[in-house]
Every structure is written in structure tokens, then in C-alpha cells.
Design a protein around this motif. Structure first.
Motif, short mmCIF file in Angstrom:
data_model
loop_
_atom_site.label_atom_id
_atom_site.label_comp_id
_atom_site.label_asym_id
_atom_site.label_seq_id
_atom_site.Cartn_x
_atom_site.Cartn_y
_atom_site.Cartn_z
N LEU A 1 4.10 4.98 0.11
CA LEU A 1 3.80 3.54 -0.27
C LEU A 1 4.90 3.05 -1.32
CD1 LEU A 1 -0.07 4.17 -0.61
CD2 LEU A 1 1.05 3.19 1.43
N CYS B 1 1.95 -1.81 -4.09
CA CYS B 1 1.21 -1.80 -2.88
C CYS B 1 -0.40 -2.54 -3.18
CB CYS B 1 1.13 -0.50 -2.27
SG CYS B 1 0.22 -0.45 -0.61
N ASP C 1 -4.37 -3.92 -1.96
CA ASP C 1 -5.32 -3.43 -0.98
C ASP C 1 -5.39 -3.42 0.28
OD1 ASP C 1 -6.70 -3.20 -3.66
OD2 ASP C 1 -8.17 -4.76 -3.25
N TYR D 1 -2.77 -0.94 1.68
CA TYR D 1 -3.03 0.47 1.46
C TYR D 1 -4.22 0.94 2.53
CZ TYR D 1 -4.62 4.48 -1.18
OH TYR D 1 -5.04 5.95 -1.59
N PRO E 1 -4.14 4.88 -8.42
CA PRO E 1 -3.39 3.91 -7.65
C PRO E 1 -4.09 2.45 -8.17
CG PRO E 1 -4.35 5.39 -6.01
CD PRO E 1 -4.83 5.94 -7.30
N LEU F 1 1.05 1.43 -8.40
CA LEU F 1 0.55 0.63 -7.25
C LEU F 1 -0.39 -0.33 -7.94
CD1 LEU F 1 -0.35 3.42 -4.40
CD2 LEU F 1 1.67 2.15 -5.02
N LEU G 1 -3.93 -1.54 -6.56
CA LEU G 1 -5.10 -1.54 -6.05
C LEU G 1 -6.11 -2.07 -6.95
CD1 LEU G 1 -3.61 0.34 -3.92
CD2 LEU G 1 -5.93 1.13 -3.15
N ARG H 1 -11.82 2.20 -0.24
CA ARG H 1 -10.92 3.56 0.08
C ARG H 1 -12.11 4.55 0.15
NH1 ARG H 1 -8.02 6.79 -4.44
NH2 ARG H 1 -10.20 6.82 -5.01
#
Length: 312
Positions: free
Chosen positions: A200, A204, A206, A209, A240, A249, A251, A259
């Protein structure tokens, strides 16, 4: 739902060390206070024989006897101490116990673990022994004796860092499927080859991902179209998260909860037992990491309830 802890075996880290040792105690305290259906149990210590199922006996002996070189201690990120040995054994023992429970109860957990950077012959990246590799090998041995058939295992590694040690240990092993969804430009900078690696980009968020996760899970299930895995290890890293110092990342907490929900829902639908381990989490605010991990436990508890009440 049984969950095993070992946070009482904290390491004597120097001032300014960036590993957030306190997160394990904070998580246990929040689980105890907010998730009454989670039964907290002290983790047992893994034996040398159990550790040798995934590690070179000489390496196990070097750890136990304090013979690790200075270079190897730097690669691990911790100086050797008797507390390091005990904590590392207990972290593996927690995953072993959770695996035995999951095969009966559907879902069980380790409030630490996910030490996926440990190789057969060395540790790395704050990981001394590879708890998932040891537990998977032991469950395969214990189940093979009465059933005379290999236990098929899958590893879903959603830590932001690739599970390089796990990939290396299980390379060319058709009985264990390794899936790693991780940052392309993050540690380890020399990646190993998992059965399925999904890289990724930095930043990155939501939607991207979760789309990548859905595609990876679809591949995992398609590779097991003839028979689902009999046991699944889920490494639910909190790193993340957009507030993580080492993650790169972006998120949100809600995205990470989604997730986890997708993983547990998919396993519940297929009646696959799940062993939860926590992996990394290095939030700029430690309470943010703990909140992400607590949300993972809420989803694990939902998965445990779904396993016991499949019509709900």
C-alpha cells in the motif's frame, strides 16, 4: 471469550525508548473494565521444545542463556535481560493457549503477540520469537496425532509492516497460507515473499485500504475453495492508524474497526476458528493506540458470539 495477558513482565527500557511498553497494561485494564464477556487469563511460558518447532534450537538457547550478540540485540531493538526472556516466552505461550481455545471456542486472543519479524534463527523489529509460527506448528502437531491429516492454517497479517519472519518460516509450506497487507515503503525494507503480499502507498486511507483488503480476502478464499483453513491467525496491528508515529498510512479509527469487522465476519460465516494477536501500535498519543486495539477486541467478541450463535 478467553484472552491471555503477560504485561506484568515489562522490560526495563531506557529513558526515551520508543517502544510503548505501557500499551499492554492499558489495554488489559480497558478490556477488564469495558468488555465483561472477555475472560482475562495469565499467559503461560512457552518451553524450549515448543519454541524449537519454529526456531533453530541454538537460537532458542542463545536467547535463554544471554548469548545474543550486540548486533543481534540491536536488530531486535531490546537489550538482553531475564525479563526479555520471560516476556518473550509468555507472549508465545499466550498465542499457543489462545490457539487451543479457538479450536474449541471459535475465537480467542493474546493481548500482545503478533511478533512477526522474528525469523527461525534470529529476532528483529522488537520481536524475539515468532508466536504465530510456533503456535501454528504446535497446533498442527497436536491435531495430526489423532486425525492423521494436516491442519490447514492461514495467517492474515494486517500490521502496517510486512510479516517477513512469518513469510520466511512458512516459505514453500503448502499447509500454511500467509497474507500480508502492509506499507510498501515501510519496515522491513527488504521484504520476504508471502503467499499473498499487498503493498500500500504512503497516506493510504480507509476506502482504498478496505478495497485492497476485500480483494485480498477474496483471493484467500478462492485459494481454499476446496477446503477452508481449519485455523486462522489474525494479526490486527493498530499501526495503520493515522495517528501512528511509524505507520505512514492514514486509516481512521472507524476504518480500522471496519477492517476488523470484515475479517471476523468472513471467518464466522465460514466457521473458521480465529486466534487474535495485536501486533504493532506506536501512536503519538498512546491512548489512541489502546482505543484502536480495544475496538478490535469489541469486534473479536462479536465474532466469538457469532460463532456460538450462528443464527444471530
Amino acid at each position: 471469550m478467553n484472552a491471555y495477558y503477560s504485561d506484568q513482565y515489562a522490560l526495563p527500557l531506557p529513558e526515551g525508548h520508543r517502544f510503548p511498553m505501557a500499551k499492554y497494561r492499558l489495554l488489559r485494564e480497558r478490556v477488564a473494565g469495558e468488555l465483561q464477556q472477555v475472560k482475562l487469563l495469565e499467559a503461560p511460558a512457552a518451553s524450549d521444545a515448543e519454541l524449537a518447532l519454529a526456531h533453530e534450537p541454538g537460537y532458542v538457547s542463545d536467547v535463554a542463556c544471554g548469548r545474543l550478540s550486540a548486533a543481534l540485540q540491536r536488530e531486535i531493538g531490546f537489550a538482553w535481560s531475564q525479563a526479555l526472556v520471560e516476556r518473550s516466552r509468555r507472549s508465545v505461550g499466550a498465542t499457543i493457549s489462545a490457539a487451543r481455545d479457538a479450536l474449541v471456542e471459535g475465537v480467542a486472543a493474546n493481548l500482545a503477540g503478533g511478533t512477526h519479524h522474528a525469523f527461525a534463527d534470529r529476532g528483529s523489529g522488537y520481536c524475539v520469537f515468532n508466536d504465530i509460527a510456533v503456535a501454528a506448528r504446535l497446533m498442527q502437531a497436536e491435531r495430526h496425532r489423532p486425525r492423521r491429516a494436516p491442519l490447514r492454517v492461514a495467517v492474515i497479517d494486517l500490521d502496517v509492516h510486512q510479516g517477513n519472519g512469518t513469510a520466511s518460516i512458512f516459505r514453500d509450506d503448502p499447509t500454511v497460507f500467509t497474507l500480508s497487507l502492509h506499507g510498501a515503503r515501510n519496515f522491513p525494507f527488504r521484504k520476504e515473499v508471502s503467499d499473498l503480499d499487498v503493498e500500500l502507498p504512503d497516506g493510504c486511507r480507509d476506502q482504498a485500504y478496505l478495497q485492497a483488503l476485500d480483494a485480498a480476502l477474496a483471493t484467500l478464499w478462492s485459494r481454499h475453495a476446496d477446503a477452508a483453513p481449519a485455523l486462522l491467525f489474525y494479526l490486527a496491528g493498530a499501526d495503520p492508524h493515522e495517528g501512528d508515529r511509524l505507520g505512514r498510512l492514514a486509516l481512521s479509527a472507524a476504518g480500522l474497526a471496519e477492517r476488523d469487522r470484515r475479517v471476523f465476519d468472513a471467518c464466522a460465516a465460514r466457521r473458521i476458528p480465529v486466534v487474535l494477536t495485536m501486533g504493532g501500535g506506536y501512536g503519538r498519543v498512546i491512548e489512541d493506540t489502546v482505543a484502536v486495539q480495544l475496538a478490535t477486541y469489541r469486534e473479536a467478541l462479536r465474532g466469538w458470539l457469532a460463532f456460538h450463535n450462528p443464527l444471530r
